[in-house]
Enzyme design. Sequence first.
Site, short mmCIF file in Angstrom:
data_model
loop_
_atom_site.label_atom_id
_atom_site.label_comp_id
_atom_site.label_asym_id
_atom_site.label_seq_id
_atom_site.Cartn_x
_atom_site.Cartn_y
_atom_site.Cartn_z
N GLU A 168 0.86 -1.19 0.00
CA GLU A 168 0.00 0.00 0.00
C GLU A 168 0.89 1.23 0.00
O GLU A 168 1.84 1.32 0.79
CB GLU A 168 -0.91 0.00 1.23
CG GLU A 168 -1.77 1.26 1.37
CD GLU A 168 -2.66 1.22 2.61
OE1 GLU A 168 -3.03 0.10 3.03
OE2 GLU A 168 -2.97 2.29 3.17
N GLU A 173 -2.79 11.42 3.07
CA GLU A 173 -3.85 11.23 4.04
C GLU A 173 -3.87 12.43 4.97
O GLU A 173 -2.83 13.01 5.28
CB GLU A 173 -3.64 9.97 4.88
CG GLU A 173 -3.79 8.66 4.14
CD GLU A 173 -3.62 7.48 5.08
OE1 GLU A 173 -4.65 6.89 5.47
OE2 GLU A 173 -2.47 7.16 5.42
#
Length: 295
Positions: A168, A173
């Site tokens: 990932e 974010e």
Amino acid sequence: MRTERSSRIRTPLAVAAAVAALPVLAFGAVTAVSAPAAPAGAELASAEAEQAALIWSDEFDGAAGSAPDPANWNHETGDHGWGNNELQNYTDSRDNSALDGNGNLVITARQEADGSYTSARITTQNKVQPEFGRIEASIKIPRGQGIWPAFWMLGGNFPGTPWPDSGEIDIMENVGYEPHMVHGTVHGPGHFGGGGITGSYTHPQGWSFADDFHTFAVDWAPGSITWSVNGEVFHSVTPADTGGNPWVYDQPFFMILNVAVGGEWPGYPDGTTQFPQEMAVDYVRVYSLDGQGSV
């Protein structure tokens, strides 16, 4: 959206190779790398120092209320917490994901009449799966306690290869209680969840990233991933950083855009959180760097 931003393709800035030497800091249970000191808007190197070519993009130029292009994007749906005890139900409704007619995709998190939450999570799985290059998006994030926007990627072998072995790459974010900060992280074998290898970038003026569009990118090559915000490098990871665990990032990945509500990391909405909250995406682009990169 300011039309001058999307009316041309800008040549990306070169990244600084020296970022690999950045100091490592303690960041809770996570390995964190500090951002280099640089004035706002400073160019790290001349554009001519690195050859870049646009090989794919979605500019989100379409009629207001239309769906994101199904040739590029899938909708993932459901309300099962998504592994983080999140609250939202992801839908494929235009109430939660639609073009605005001004060159933006808008993902909207809503609180429904019954008190539940809806939002959208879209992916390019099995449609557009880059391998290396610069992966870049111009995004105006939402705001508020318990709001969790993200632009990220999963290994193209997922779910056949389960997470975290699939890999990932979190390009951006933000958790709403840190409006001035964004994070870039990798998760893989032996470095996942709270042990992800992460770096954080603070707005140079301390302002909220929700106030305007910002460009979030990774420059990705075999054995190297480097993160930047508005052209300023703040984090880099190589196989030497994985503690001897497998490097699973030299393969095709698919892209994801979503806005979560609640979860173990951001916490949950409270009386200060206002709905609806919107994440506007001006574009997503993939560049080949020095001949490396494909979709």
